[in-house]
Design a protein around this motif. Structure first.
Motif, PDB file in Angstrom:
ATOM      1  N   ASN A  72       9.868  -6.829  15.035  1.00 54.50           N
ATOM      2  CA  ASN A  72       8.648  -7.311  14.401  1.00 54.50           C
ATOM      3  C   ASN A  72       8.934  -8.580  13.618  1.00 54.50           C
ATOM      4  N   LEU A  73       7.957  -9.459  13.529  1.00 49.99           N
ATOM      5  CA  LEU A  73       8.099 -10.672  12.736  1.00 49.99           C
ATOM      6  C   LEU A  73       7.059 -10.640  11.616  1.00 49.99           C
ATOM      7  N   PRO A  74       7.458 -10.262  10.394  1.00 45.00           N
ATOM      8  CA  PRO A  74       6.510 -10.180   9.278  1.00 45.00           C
ATOM      9  C   PRO A  74       5.904 -11.546   8.943  1.00 45.00           C
ATOM     10  N   VAL A  75       4.739 -11.538   8.332  1.00 39.23           N
ATOM     11  CA  VAL A  75       4.055 -12.781   7.988  1.00 39.23           C
ATOM     12  C   VAL A  75       4.782 -13.552   6.896  1.00 39.23           C
ATOM     13  N   SER A  76       5.747 -12.913   6.220  1.00 40.88           N
ATOM     14  CA  SER A  76       6.511 -13.602   5.183  1.00 40.88           C
ATOM     15  C   SER A  76       7.518 -14.597   5.761  1.00 40.88           C
ATOM     16  N   LEU A  77       7.813 -14.494   7.065  1.00 39.86           N
ATOM     17  CA  LEU A  77       8.810 -15.371   7.680  1.00 39.86           C
ATOM     18  C   LEU A  77       8.353 -16.825   7.637  1.00 39.86           C
ATOM     19  N   GLN A  78       9.187 -17.676   7.076  1.00 42.55           N
ATOM     20  CA  GLN A  78       8.872 -19.100   6.997  1.00 42.55           C
ATOM     21  C   GLN A  78       9.704 -19.934   7.968  1.00 42.55           C
ATOM     22  N   ALA A  95       3.916  -9.284  16.320  1.00 44.86           N
ATOM     23  CA  ALA A  95       3.510 -10.129  15.204  1.00 44.86           C
ATOM     24  C   ALA A  95       2.013  -9.994  15.006  1.00 44.86           C
ATOM     25  N   VAL A  96       1.564 -10.313  13.807  1.00 42.82           N
ATOM     26  CA  VAL A  96       0.141 -10.225  13.505  1.00 42.82           C
ATOM     27  C   VAL A  96      -0.622 -11.249  14.337  1.00 42.82           C
ATOM     28  N   THR A  97      -1.643 -10.796  15.025  1.00 39.47           N
ATOM     29  CA  THR A  97      -2.439 -11.677  15.867  1.00 39.47           C
ATOM     30  C   THR A  97      -2.970 -12.857  15.061  1.00 39.47           C
ATOM     31  N   GLY A  98      -2.751 -14.067  15.578  1.00 34.28           N
ATOM     32  CA  GLY A  98      -3.249 -15.266  14.923  1.00 34.28           C
ATOM     33  C   GLY A  98      -2.348 -15.836  13.856  1.00 34.28           C
ATOM     34  N   SER A  99      -1.242 -15.150  13.539  1.00 36.67           N
ATOM     35  CA  SER A  99      -0.334 -15.623  12.496  1.00 36.67           C
ATOM     36  C   SER A  99       0.582 -16.723  13.023  1.00 36.67           C
ATOM     37  N   GLU A 100       1.286 -17.398  12.115  1.00 36.89           N
ATOM     38  CA  GLU A 100       2.252 -18.419  12.512  1.00 36.89           C
ATOM     39  C   GLU A 100       3.385 -17.807  13.318  1.00 36.89           C
ATOM     40  N   GLN A 101       3.762 -16.582  12.979  1.00 36.43           N
ATOM     41  CA  GLN A 101       4.840 -15.908  13.706  1.00 36.43           C
ATOM     42  C   GLN A 101       4.398 -15.570  15.136  1.00 36.43           C
ATOM     43  N   LEU A 111       7.567 -12.194  25.142  1.00 35.11           N
ATOM     44  CA  LEU A 111       6.540 -11.223  25.465  1.00 35.11           C
ATOM     45  C   LEU A 111       6.032 -10.567  24.197  1.00 35.11           C
ATOM     46  N   LEU A 112       4.717 -10.618  24.003  1.00 38.43           N
ATOM     47  CA  LEU A 112       4.106  -9.998  22.838  1.00 38.43           C
ATOM     48  C   LEU A 112       3.250  -8.837  23.298  1.00 38.43           C
ATOM     49  N   ALA A 113       3.447  -7.688  22.698  1.00 38.65           N
ATOM     50  CA  ALA A 113       2.642  -6.523  23.079  1.00 38.65           C
ATOM     51  C   ALA A 113       2.637  -5.520  21.958  1.00 38.65           C
ATOM     52  N   PHE A 114       1.484  -4.912  21.736  1.00 37.81           N
ATOM     53  CA  PHE A 114       1.379  -3.798  20.824  1.00 37.81           C
ATOM     54  C   PHE A 114       1.453  -2.527  21.651  1.00 37.81           C
TER      55      PHE A 114
END
Length: 232
Positions: A72-78, A95-101, A111-114
Motif C-alpha cells: 500500500n502507498l499511504p497518502v503521507s508519502l511525499q 493507493a487511494v483513488t485520485g491521490s498523488e500516490q 498494476l493497481l487493484a482493490f
C-alpha cells in the motif's frame, strides 16, 4: 555426472520451496518515516508489505528485485524513487483513488487493484443544473451528483457512515456550494446531490471538490462548472 545434475536441481528446488514457505506479510512500525535505499532489495521472504500512515519517503531500489506481491502507498508519502520497485514484477500497488500516490503508480505502469471486498469508489451520475435563460447565462459544463455503488453490501464490512464534503476550490465568484443525501441512486447505493446557490451572473469557471471518507479510505474528485454570459 547425471547424479550431480539431479542433486543440483533438487537443491535449487528446495531453496525456492523454502523461500516460498517463508514469504509472509511484513507490517512496518508506525514510527517509520523513511525506507532507505536498497533496504529490501533482493529479499525473497516478502509477500505483502504494509506501510504505516505517516511514512514520507521510499528511496532508490528499496524493494527492487524482491518477492513482494502487494504493498500500500499511504497518502503521507511525499517521495517515491522511480526505481523503488524495479524488477519486482509481481507487485500490486494499492493507493487511494485520485491521490498523488495513485497517479505515481499509474505513471510507472504498476498494476493497481482493490482485491479487498470493502474497497469502494464513487462516480458522477447526472447533471444538477439548468441554464438560466432569463439572464443569458448558460452552463458549458456540469457539476454532477455522486454515488457509491454497492453501498448496502459495503456497509456490512465498514463501521460508521460515509462522510461527504464539498467545497469550492479557488475563486467562488460569490457562489456557495452545498449537498444533501439523495434518493435517486437506486437500490443498494448512496448518493449526494450537489447544489450551488448565489450563482454568478458573469462568465467564470468554478471548481468544486467532492470528497468521501469511509472506513479509513478517502476518495475525491473535482468538477468544473463554466458559466458563459451571452446576449439576451
Amino acid at each position: 555426472m547425471l547424479r550431480k545434475v539431479i542433486i543440483a536441481l533438487l537443491a535449487v528446488f528446495l531453496v525456492f520451496l523454502f523461500e516460498g514457505a517463508l514469504a509472509a506479510t511484513l507490517t512496518l512500525p508506525e514510527s517509520l518515516e523513511t525506507i532507505e535505499a536498497s533496504a529490501f532489495e533482493g529479499d525473497r521472504s516478502l509477500d505483502e508489505v504494509v506501510l504505516p500512515e505517516g511514512i514520507v519517503s521510499i528511496r532508490s531500489r528499496a524493494f527492487a528485485d524482491s518477492s513482494v506481491t502487494a504493498i500500500n502507498l499511504p497518502v503521507s508519502l511525499q517521495e517515491i524513487a522511480d526505481d523503488a520497485f524495479d524488477d519486482a514484477s509481481a507487485v500490486r500497488i494499492q493507493a487511494v483513488t485520485g491521490s498523488e500516490q495513485y497517479a505515481w503508480a499509474v505513471e510507472h505502469g504498476y498494476l493497481l487493484a482493490f482485491d479487498d471486498p470493502e474497497a469502494y469508489d464513487f462516480h458522477a451520475q447526472r447533471a444538477a443544473f439548468e441554464d438560466n435563460e432569463s439572464i443569458g447565462l448558460y452552463h458549458e459544463a456540469w457539476i454532477r451528483n455522486y454515488q457509491i455503488d454497492h453501498y448496502d453490501e459495503l456497509a456490512g464490512h465498514r463501521t460508521g457512515e460515509p462522510e461527504w464534503s464539498v467545497a469550492i476550490e479557488g475563486n467562488s465568484y460569490g457562489a456557495q456550494v452545498s449537498y444533501a443525501i439523495g434518493e435517486w441512486a437506486g437500490e443498494g447505493s448512496q448518493a449526494i446531490d450537489v447544489s450551488i446557490s448565489n450563482e454568478p451572473t458573469t462568465s467564470c469557471t468554478i471548481s468544486v471538490r467532492v470528497t468521501c471518507a469511509w472506513g479509513g479510505e478517502t476518495i475525491s474528485g473535482v468538477c468544473t462548472l463554466e458559466y458563459v454570459r451571452t446576449s439576451l
